[in-house]
Design a protein around this motif. Structure first.
Motif, PDB file in Angstrom:
ATOM      1  N   ASP A  13       0.880  -1.171   0.000  1.00  0.00           N
ATOM      2  CA  ASP A  13       0.000   0.000   0.000  1.00  0.00           C
ATOM      3  C   ASP A  13       0.919   1.222   0.000  1.00  0.00           C
ATOM      4  OD1 ASP A  13      -1.961   1.886   0.322  1.00  0.00           O
ATOM      5  OD2 ASP A  13      -2.892   0.953   2.068  1.00  0.00           O
ATOM      6  N   TRP A  63      -5.375   1.880   0.307  1.00  0.00           N
ATOM      7  CA  TRP A  63      -6.247   0.797  -0.149  1.00  0.00           C
ATOM      8  C   TRP A  63      -7.603   0.863   0.572  1.00  0.00           C
ATOM      9  CZ3 TRP A  63      -3.204  -4.487  -0.325  1.00  0.00           C
ATOM     10  CH2 TRP A  63      -2.186  -4.401  -1.284  1.00  0.00           C
ATOM     11  N   TYR A  92      -9.574  -0.959   2.416  1.00  0.00           N
ATOM     12  CA  TYR A  92      -9.666  -2.190   3.211  1.00  0.00           C
ATOM     13  C   TYR A  92     -11.114  -2.525   3.589  1.00  0.00           C
ATOM     14  CZ  TYR A  92      -4.609  -1.633   3.673  1.00  0.00           C
ATOM     15  OH  TYR A  92      -3.270  -1.502   3.402  1.00  0.00           O
ATOM     16  N   HIS A  93     -11.897  -1.485   3.828  1.00  0.00           N
ATOM     17  CA  HIS A  93     -13.287  -1.704   4.235  1.00  0.00           C
ATOM     18  C   HIS A  93     -14.127  -2.318   3.119  1.00  0.00           C
ATOM     19  CE1 HIS A  93     -13.275   2.048   2.062  1.00  0.00           C
ATOM     20  NE2 HIS A  93     -14.587   2.172   2.135  1.00  0.00           N
ATOM     21  N   LYS A  94     -13.583  -2.332   1.906  1.00  0.00           N
ATOM     22  CA  LYS A  94     -14.296  -2.932   0.781  1.00  0.00           C
ATOM     23  C   LYS A  94     -13.831  -4.361   0.505  1.00  0.00           C
ATOM     24  CE  LYS A  94     -16.785   0.698  -0.337  1.00  0.00           C
ATOM     25  NZ  LYS A  94     -18.264   0.677  -0.264  1.00  0.00           N
ATOM     26  N   VAL A 112     -11.768  -6.433   2.470  1.00  0.00           N
ATOM     27  CA  VAL A 112     -11.659  -7.375   3.590  1.00  0.00           C
ATOM     28  C   VAL A 112     -12.963  -8.157   3.810  1.00  0.00           C
ATOM     29  CG1 VAL A 112     -11.324  -7.588   6.083  1.00  0.00           C
ATOM     30  CG2 VAL A 112      -9.753  -6.188   4.728  1.00  0.00           C
ATOM     31  N   TRP A 161     -13.139 -10.790   1.161  1.00  0.00           N
ATOM     32  CA  TRP A 161     -12.195 -11.867   1.444  1.00  0.00           C
ATOM     33  C   TRP A 161     -12.748 -12.768   2.556  1.00  0.00           C
ATOM     34  CZ3 TRP A 161      -6.482 -10.705   3.303  1.00  0.00           C
ATOM     35  CH2 TRP A 161      -5.781 -11.908   3.424  1.00  0.00           C
ATOM     36  N   VAL A 178      -8.494  -7.536  -4.203  1.00  0.00           N
ATOM     37  CA  VAL A 178      -7.927  -6.240  -3.819  1.00  0.00           C
ATOM     38  C   VAL A 178      -7.886  -5.310  -5.026  1.00  0.00           C
ATOM     39  CG1 VAL A 178      -5.933  -5.042  -2.849  1.00  0.00           C
ATOM     40  CG2 VAL A 178      -6.519  -7.322  -2.014  1.00  0.00           C
ATOM     41  N   GLU A 211     -11.546  -4.130  -6.068  1.00  0.00           N
ATOM     42  CA  GLU A 211     -12.171  -3.192  -5.141  1.00  0.00           C
ATOM     43  C   GLU A 211     -11.451  -1.847  -5.139  1.00  0.00           C
ATOM     44  OE1 GLU A 211     -15.029  -3.633  -3.821  1.00  0.00           O
ATOM     45  OE2 GLU A 211     -15.185  -5.709  -4.523  1.00  0.00           O
ATOM     46  N   TYR A 212     -10.148  -1.887  -5.340  1.00  0.00           N
ATOM     47  CA  TYR A 212      -9.350  -0.658  -5.415  1.00  0.00           C
ATOM     48  C   TYR A 212      -9.786   0.182  -6.617  1.00  0.00           C
ATOM     49  CZ  TYR A 212      -5.063   2.213  -5.785  1.00  0.00           C
ATOM     50  OH  TYR A 212      -4.164   3.244  -5.865  1.00  0.00           O
TER      51      TYR A 212
END
Length: 258
Positions: A48, A80, A82-84, A86, A89, A104, A107-108
């Motif tokens: 990141d 990144w 992450y809230h999207k 994780v 995943w 990743v 979503e990014y």
């Protein structure tokens, strides 16, 4: 900051208090030590951090990392999302490392492509076990590059200038570079050379996602300066990396800027 240091960027993990950094070779050493402690390769190294999706960076850690998830371009300030990814995943606990990397990436790109947080960006997942074929193809290209005439060097540098770049103008997208060289009609480069690089790239690149501003980006960049002054500024440091020795890339650059 990718593999090279400047006044603005210093490799990776700059300590604002002490000024310490992790250089690209040190990152390779760290990956080696971590892999030894855990008893196997790291499944994913996710950076990141800006400009780290480079062939030079990936190869430095390839012996001890399976997949690299990184950006060719600067990472927006929010980093990144992450809230999207994780939760996505967590909903697929048996996902492979390659599948997680793709989550990743997707979503990014989705997060930064629209809305109030929209920003330019790229993110890709690379299979570092495929470096042997990629390096072999790049070695073939670099060997041919050492046979360029002065007029061909002029053509090549024109191609480099028009190739997709990133925050540092000497970081060029590898796929776009090859595509542009194919069109340039430089006799030293046979069509087979480009085919070999493209084939290796398809296997190496697990996934590549971009926002609309980087449609020409293909997932991994390479050091390709367009001036002798830029080459001279970083050439001694480049020699410290594993990549130029494995590919002959620096030998080609020395020929171009002799």
């Amino acid at each position: 900051g990718g593999w090279h240091r400047s006044h603005t960027f210093r490799d990776i993990s700059t300590d604002d208090y002490t000024g310490n950094i992790i250089t690209t070779p040190q990152m390779g050493t760290a990956a080696q030590e971590i892999a030894k402690i855990i008893g196997h390769k790291l499944d994913i190294m996710g950076t990141d951090a800006c400009l780290m999706a480079m062939a030079e960076v990936g190869f430095e850690v390839a012996d001890n990392v399976s997949y690299l998830v990184a950006s060719e371009e600067v990472i927006p300030g929010m980093g990144w999302p992450y809230h999207k990814f994780v939760p996505r995943w967590a909903a697929s606990p048996k996902a492979t490392a390659a599948e997680v990397g793709k989550m990743v990436d997707e979503e990014y790109a989705k997060f930064y492509s629209s809305g109030s947080d929209a920003a330019d960006g790229t993110l890709s997942t690379m299979d570092l076990s495929k470096f042997a074929a990629l390096n072999s193809a790049l070695y073939e290209l670099a060997q041919a590059g050492q046979k360029l005439s002065s007029s061909d060097v002029t053509k090549l540098l024109s191609v480099v200038s028009s190739t997709q770049g990133f925050y540092f103008s000497d970081y060029k997208d590898l796929g776009d570079l090859v595509a542009n060289l194919k069109k340039a009609g430089i006799s030293a480069f046979s069509p087979a050379i480009f085919t070999h690089v493209e084939t290796a790239m398809k296997s190496f690149m697990v996934d590549s996602q971009v926002t609309p501003s980087f449609k020409k980006a293909t997932g991994v960049s390479i050091w390709m300066p367009s001036s002798k002054s830029t080459y001279s500024a970083y050439s001694n440091r480049y020699k410290l990396l594993k990549f130029p020795g494995a590919t002959g890339w620096q030998s080609m650059l020395e020929w171009i800027f002799k």
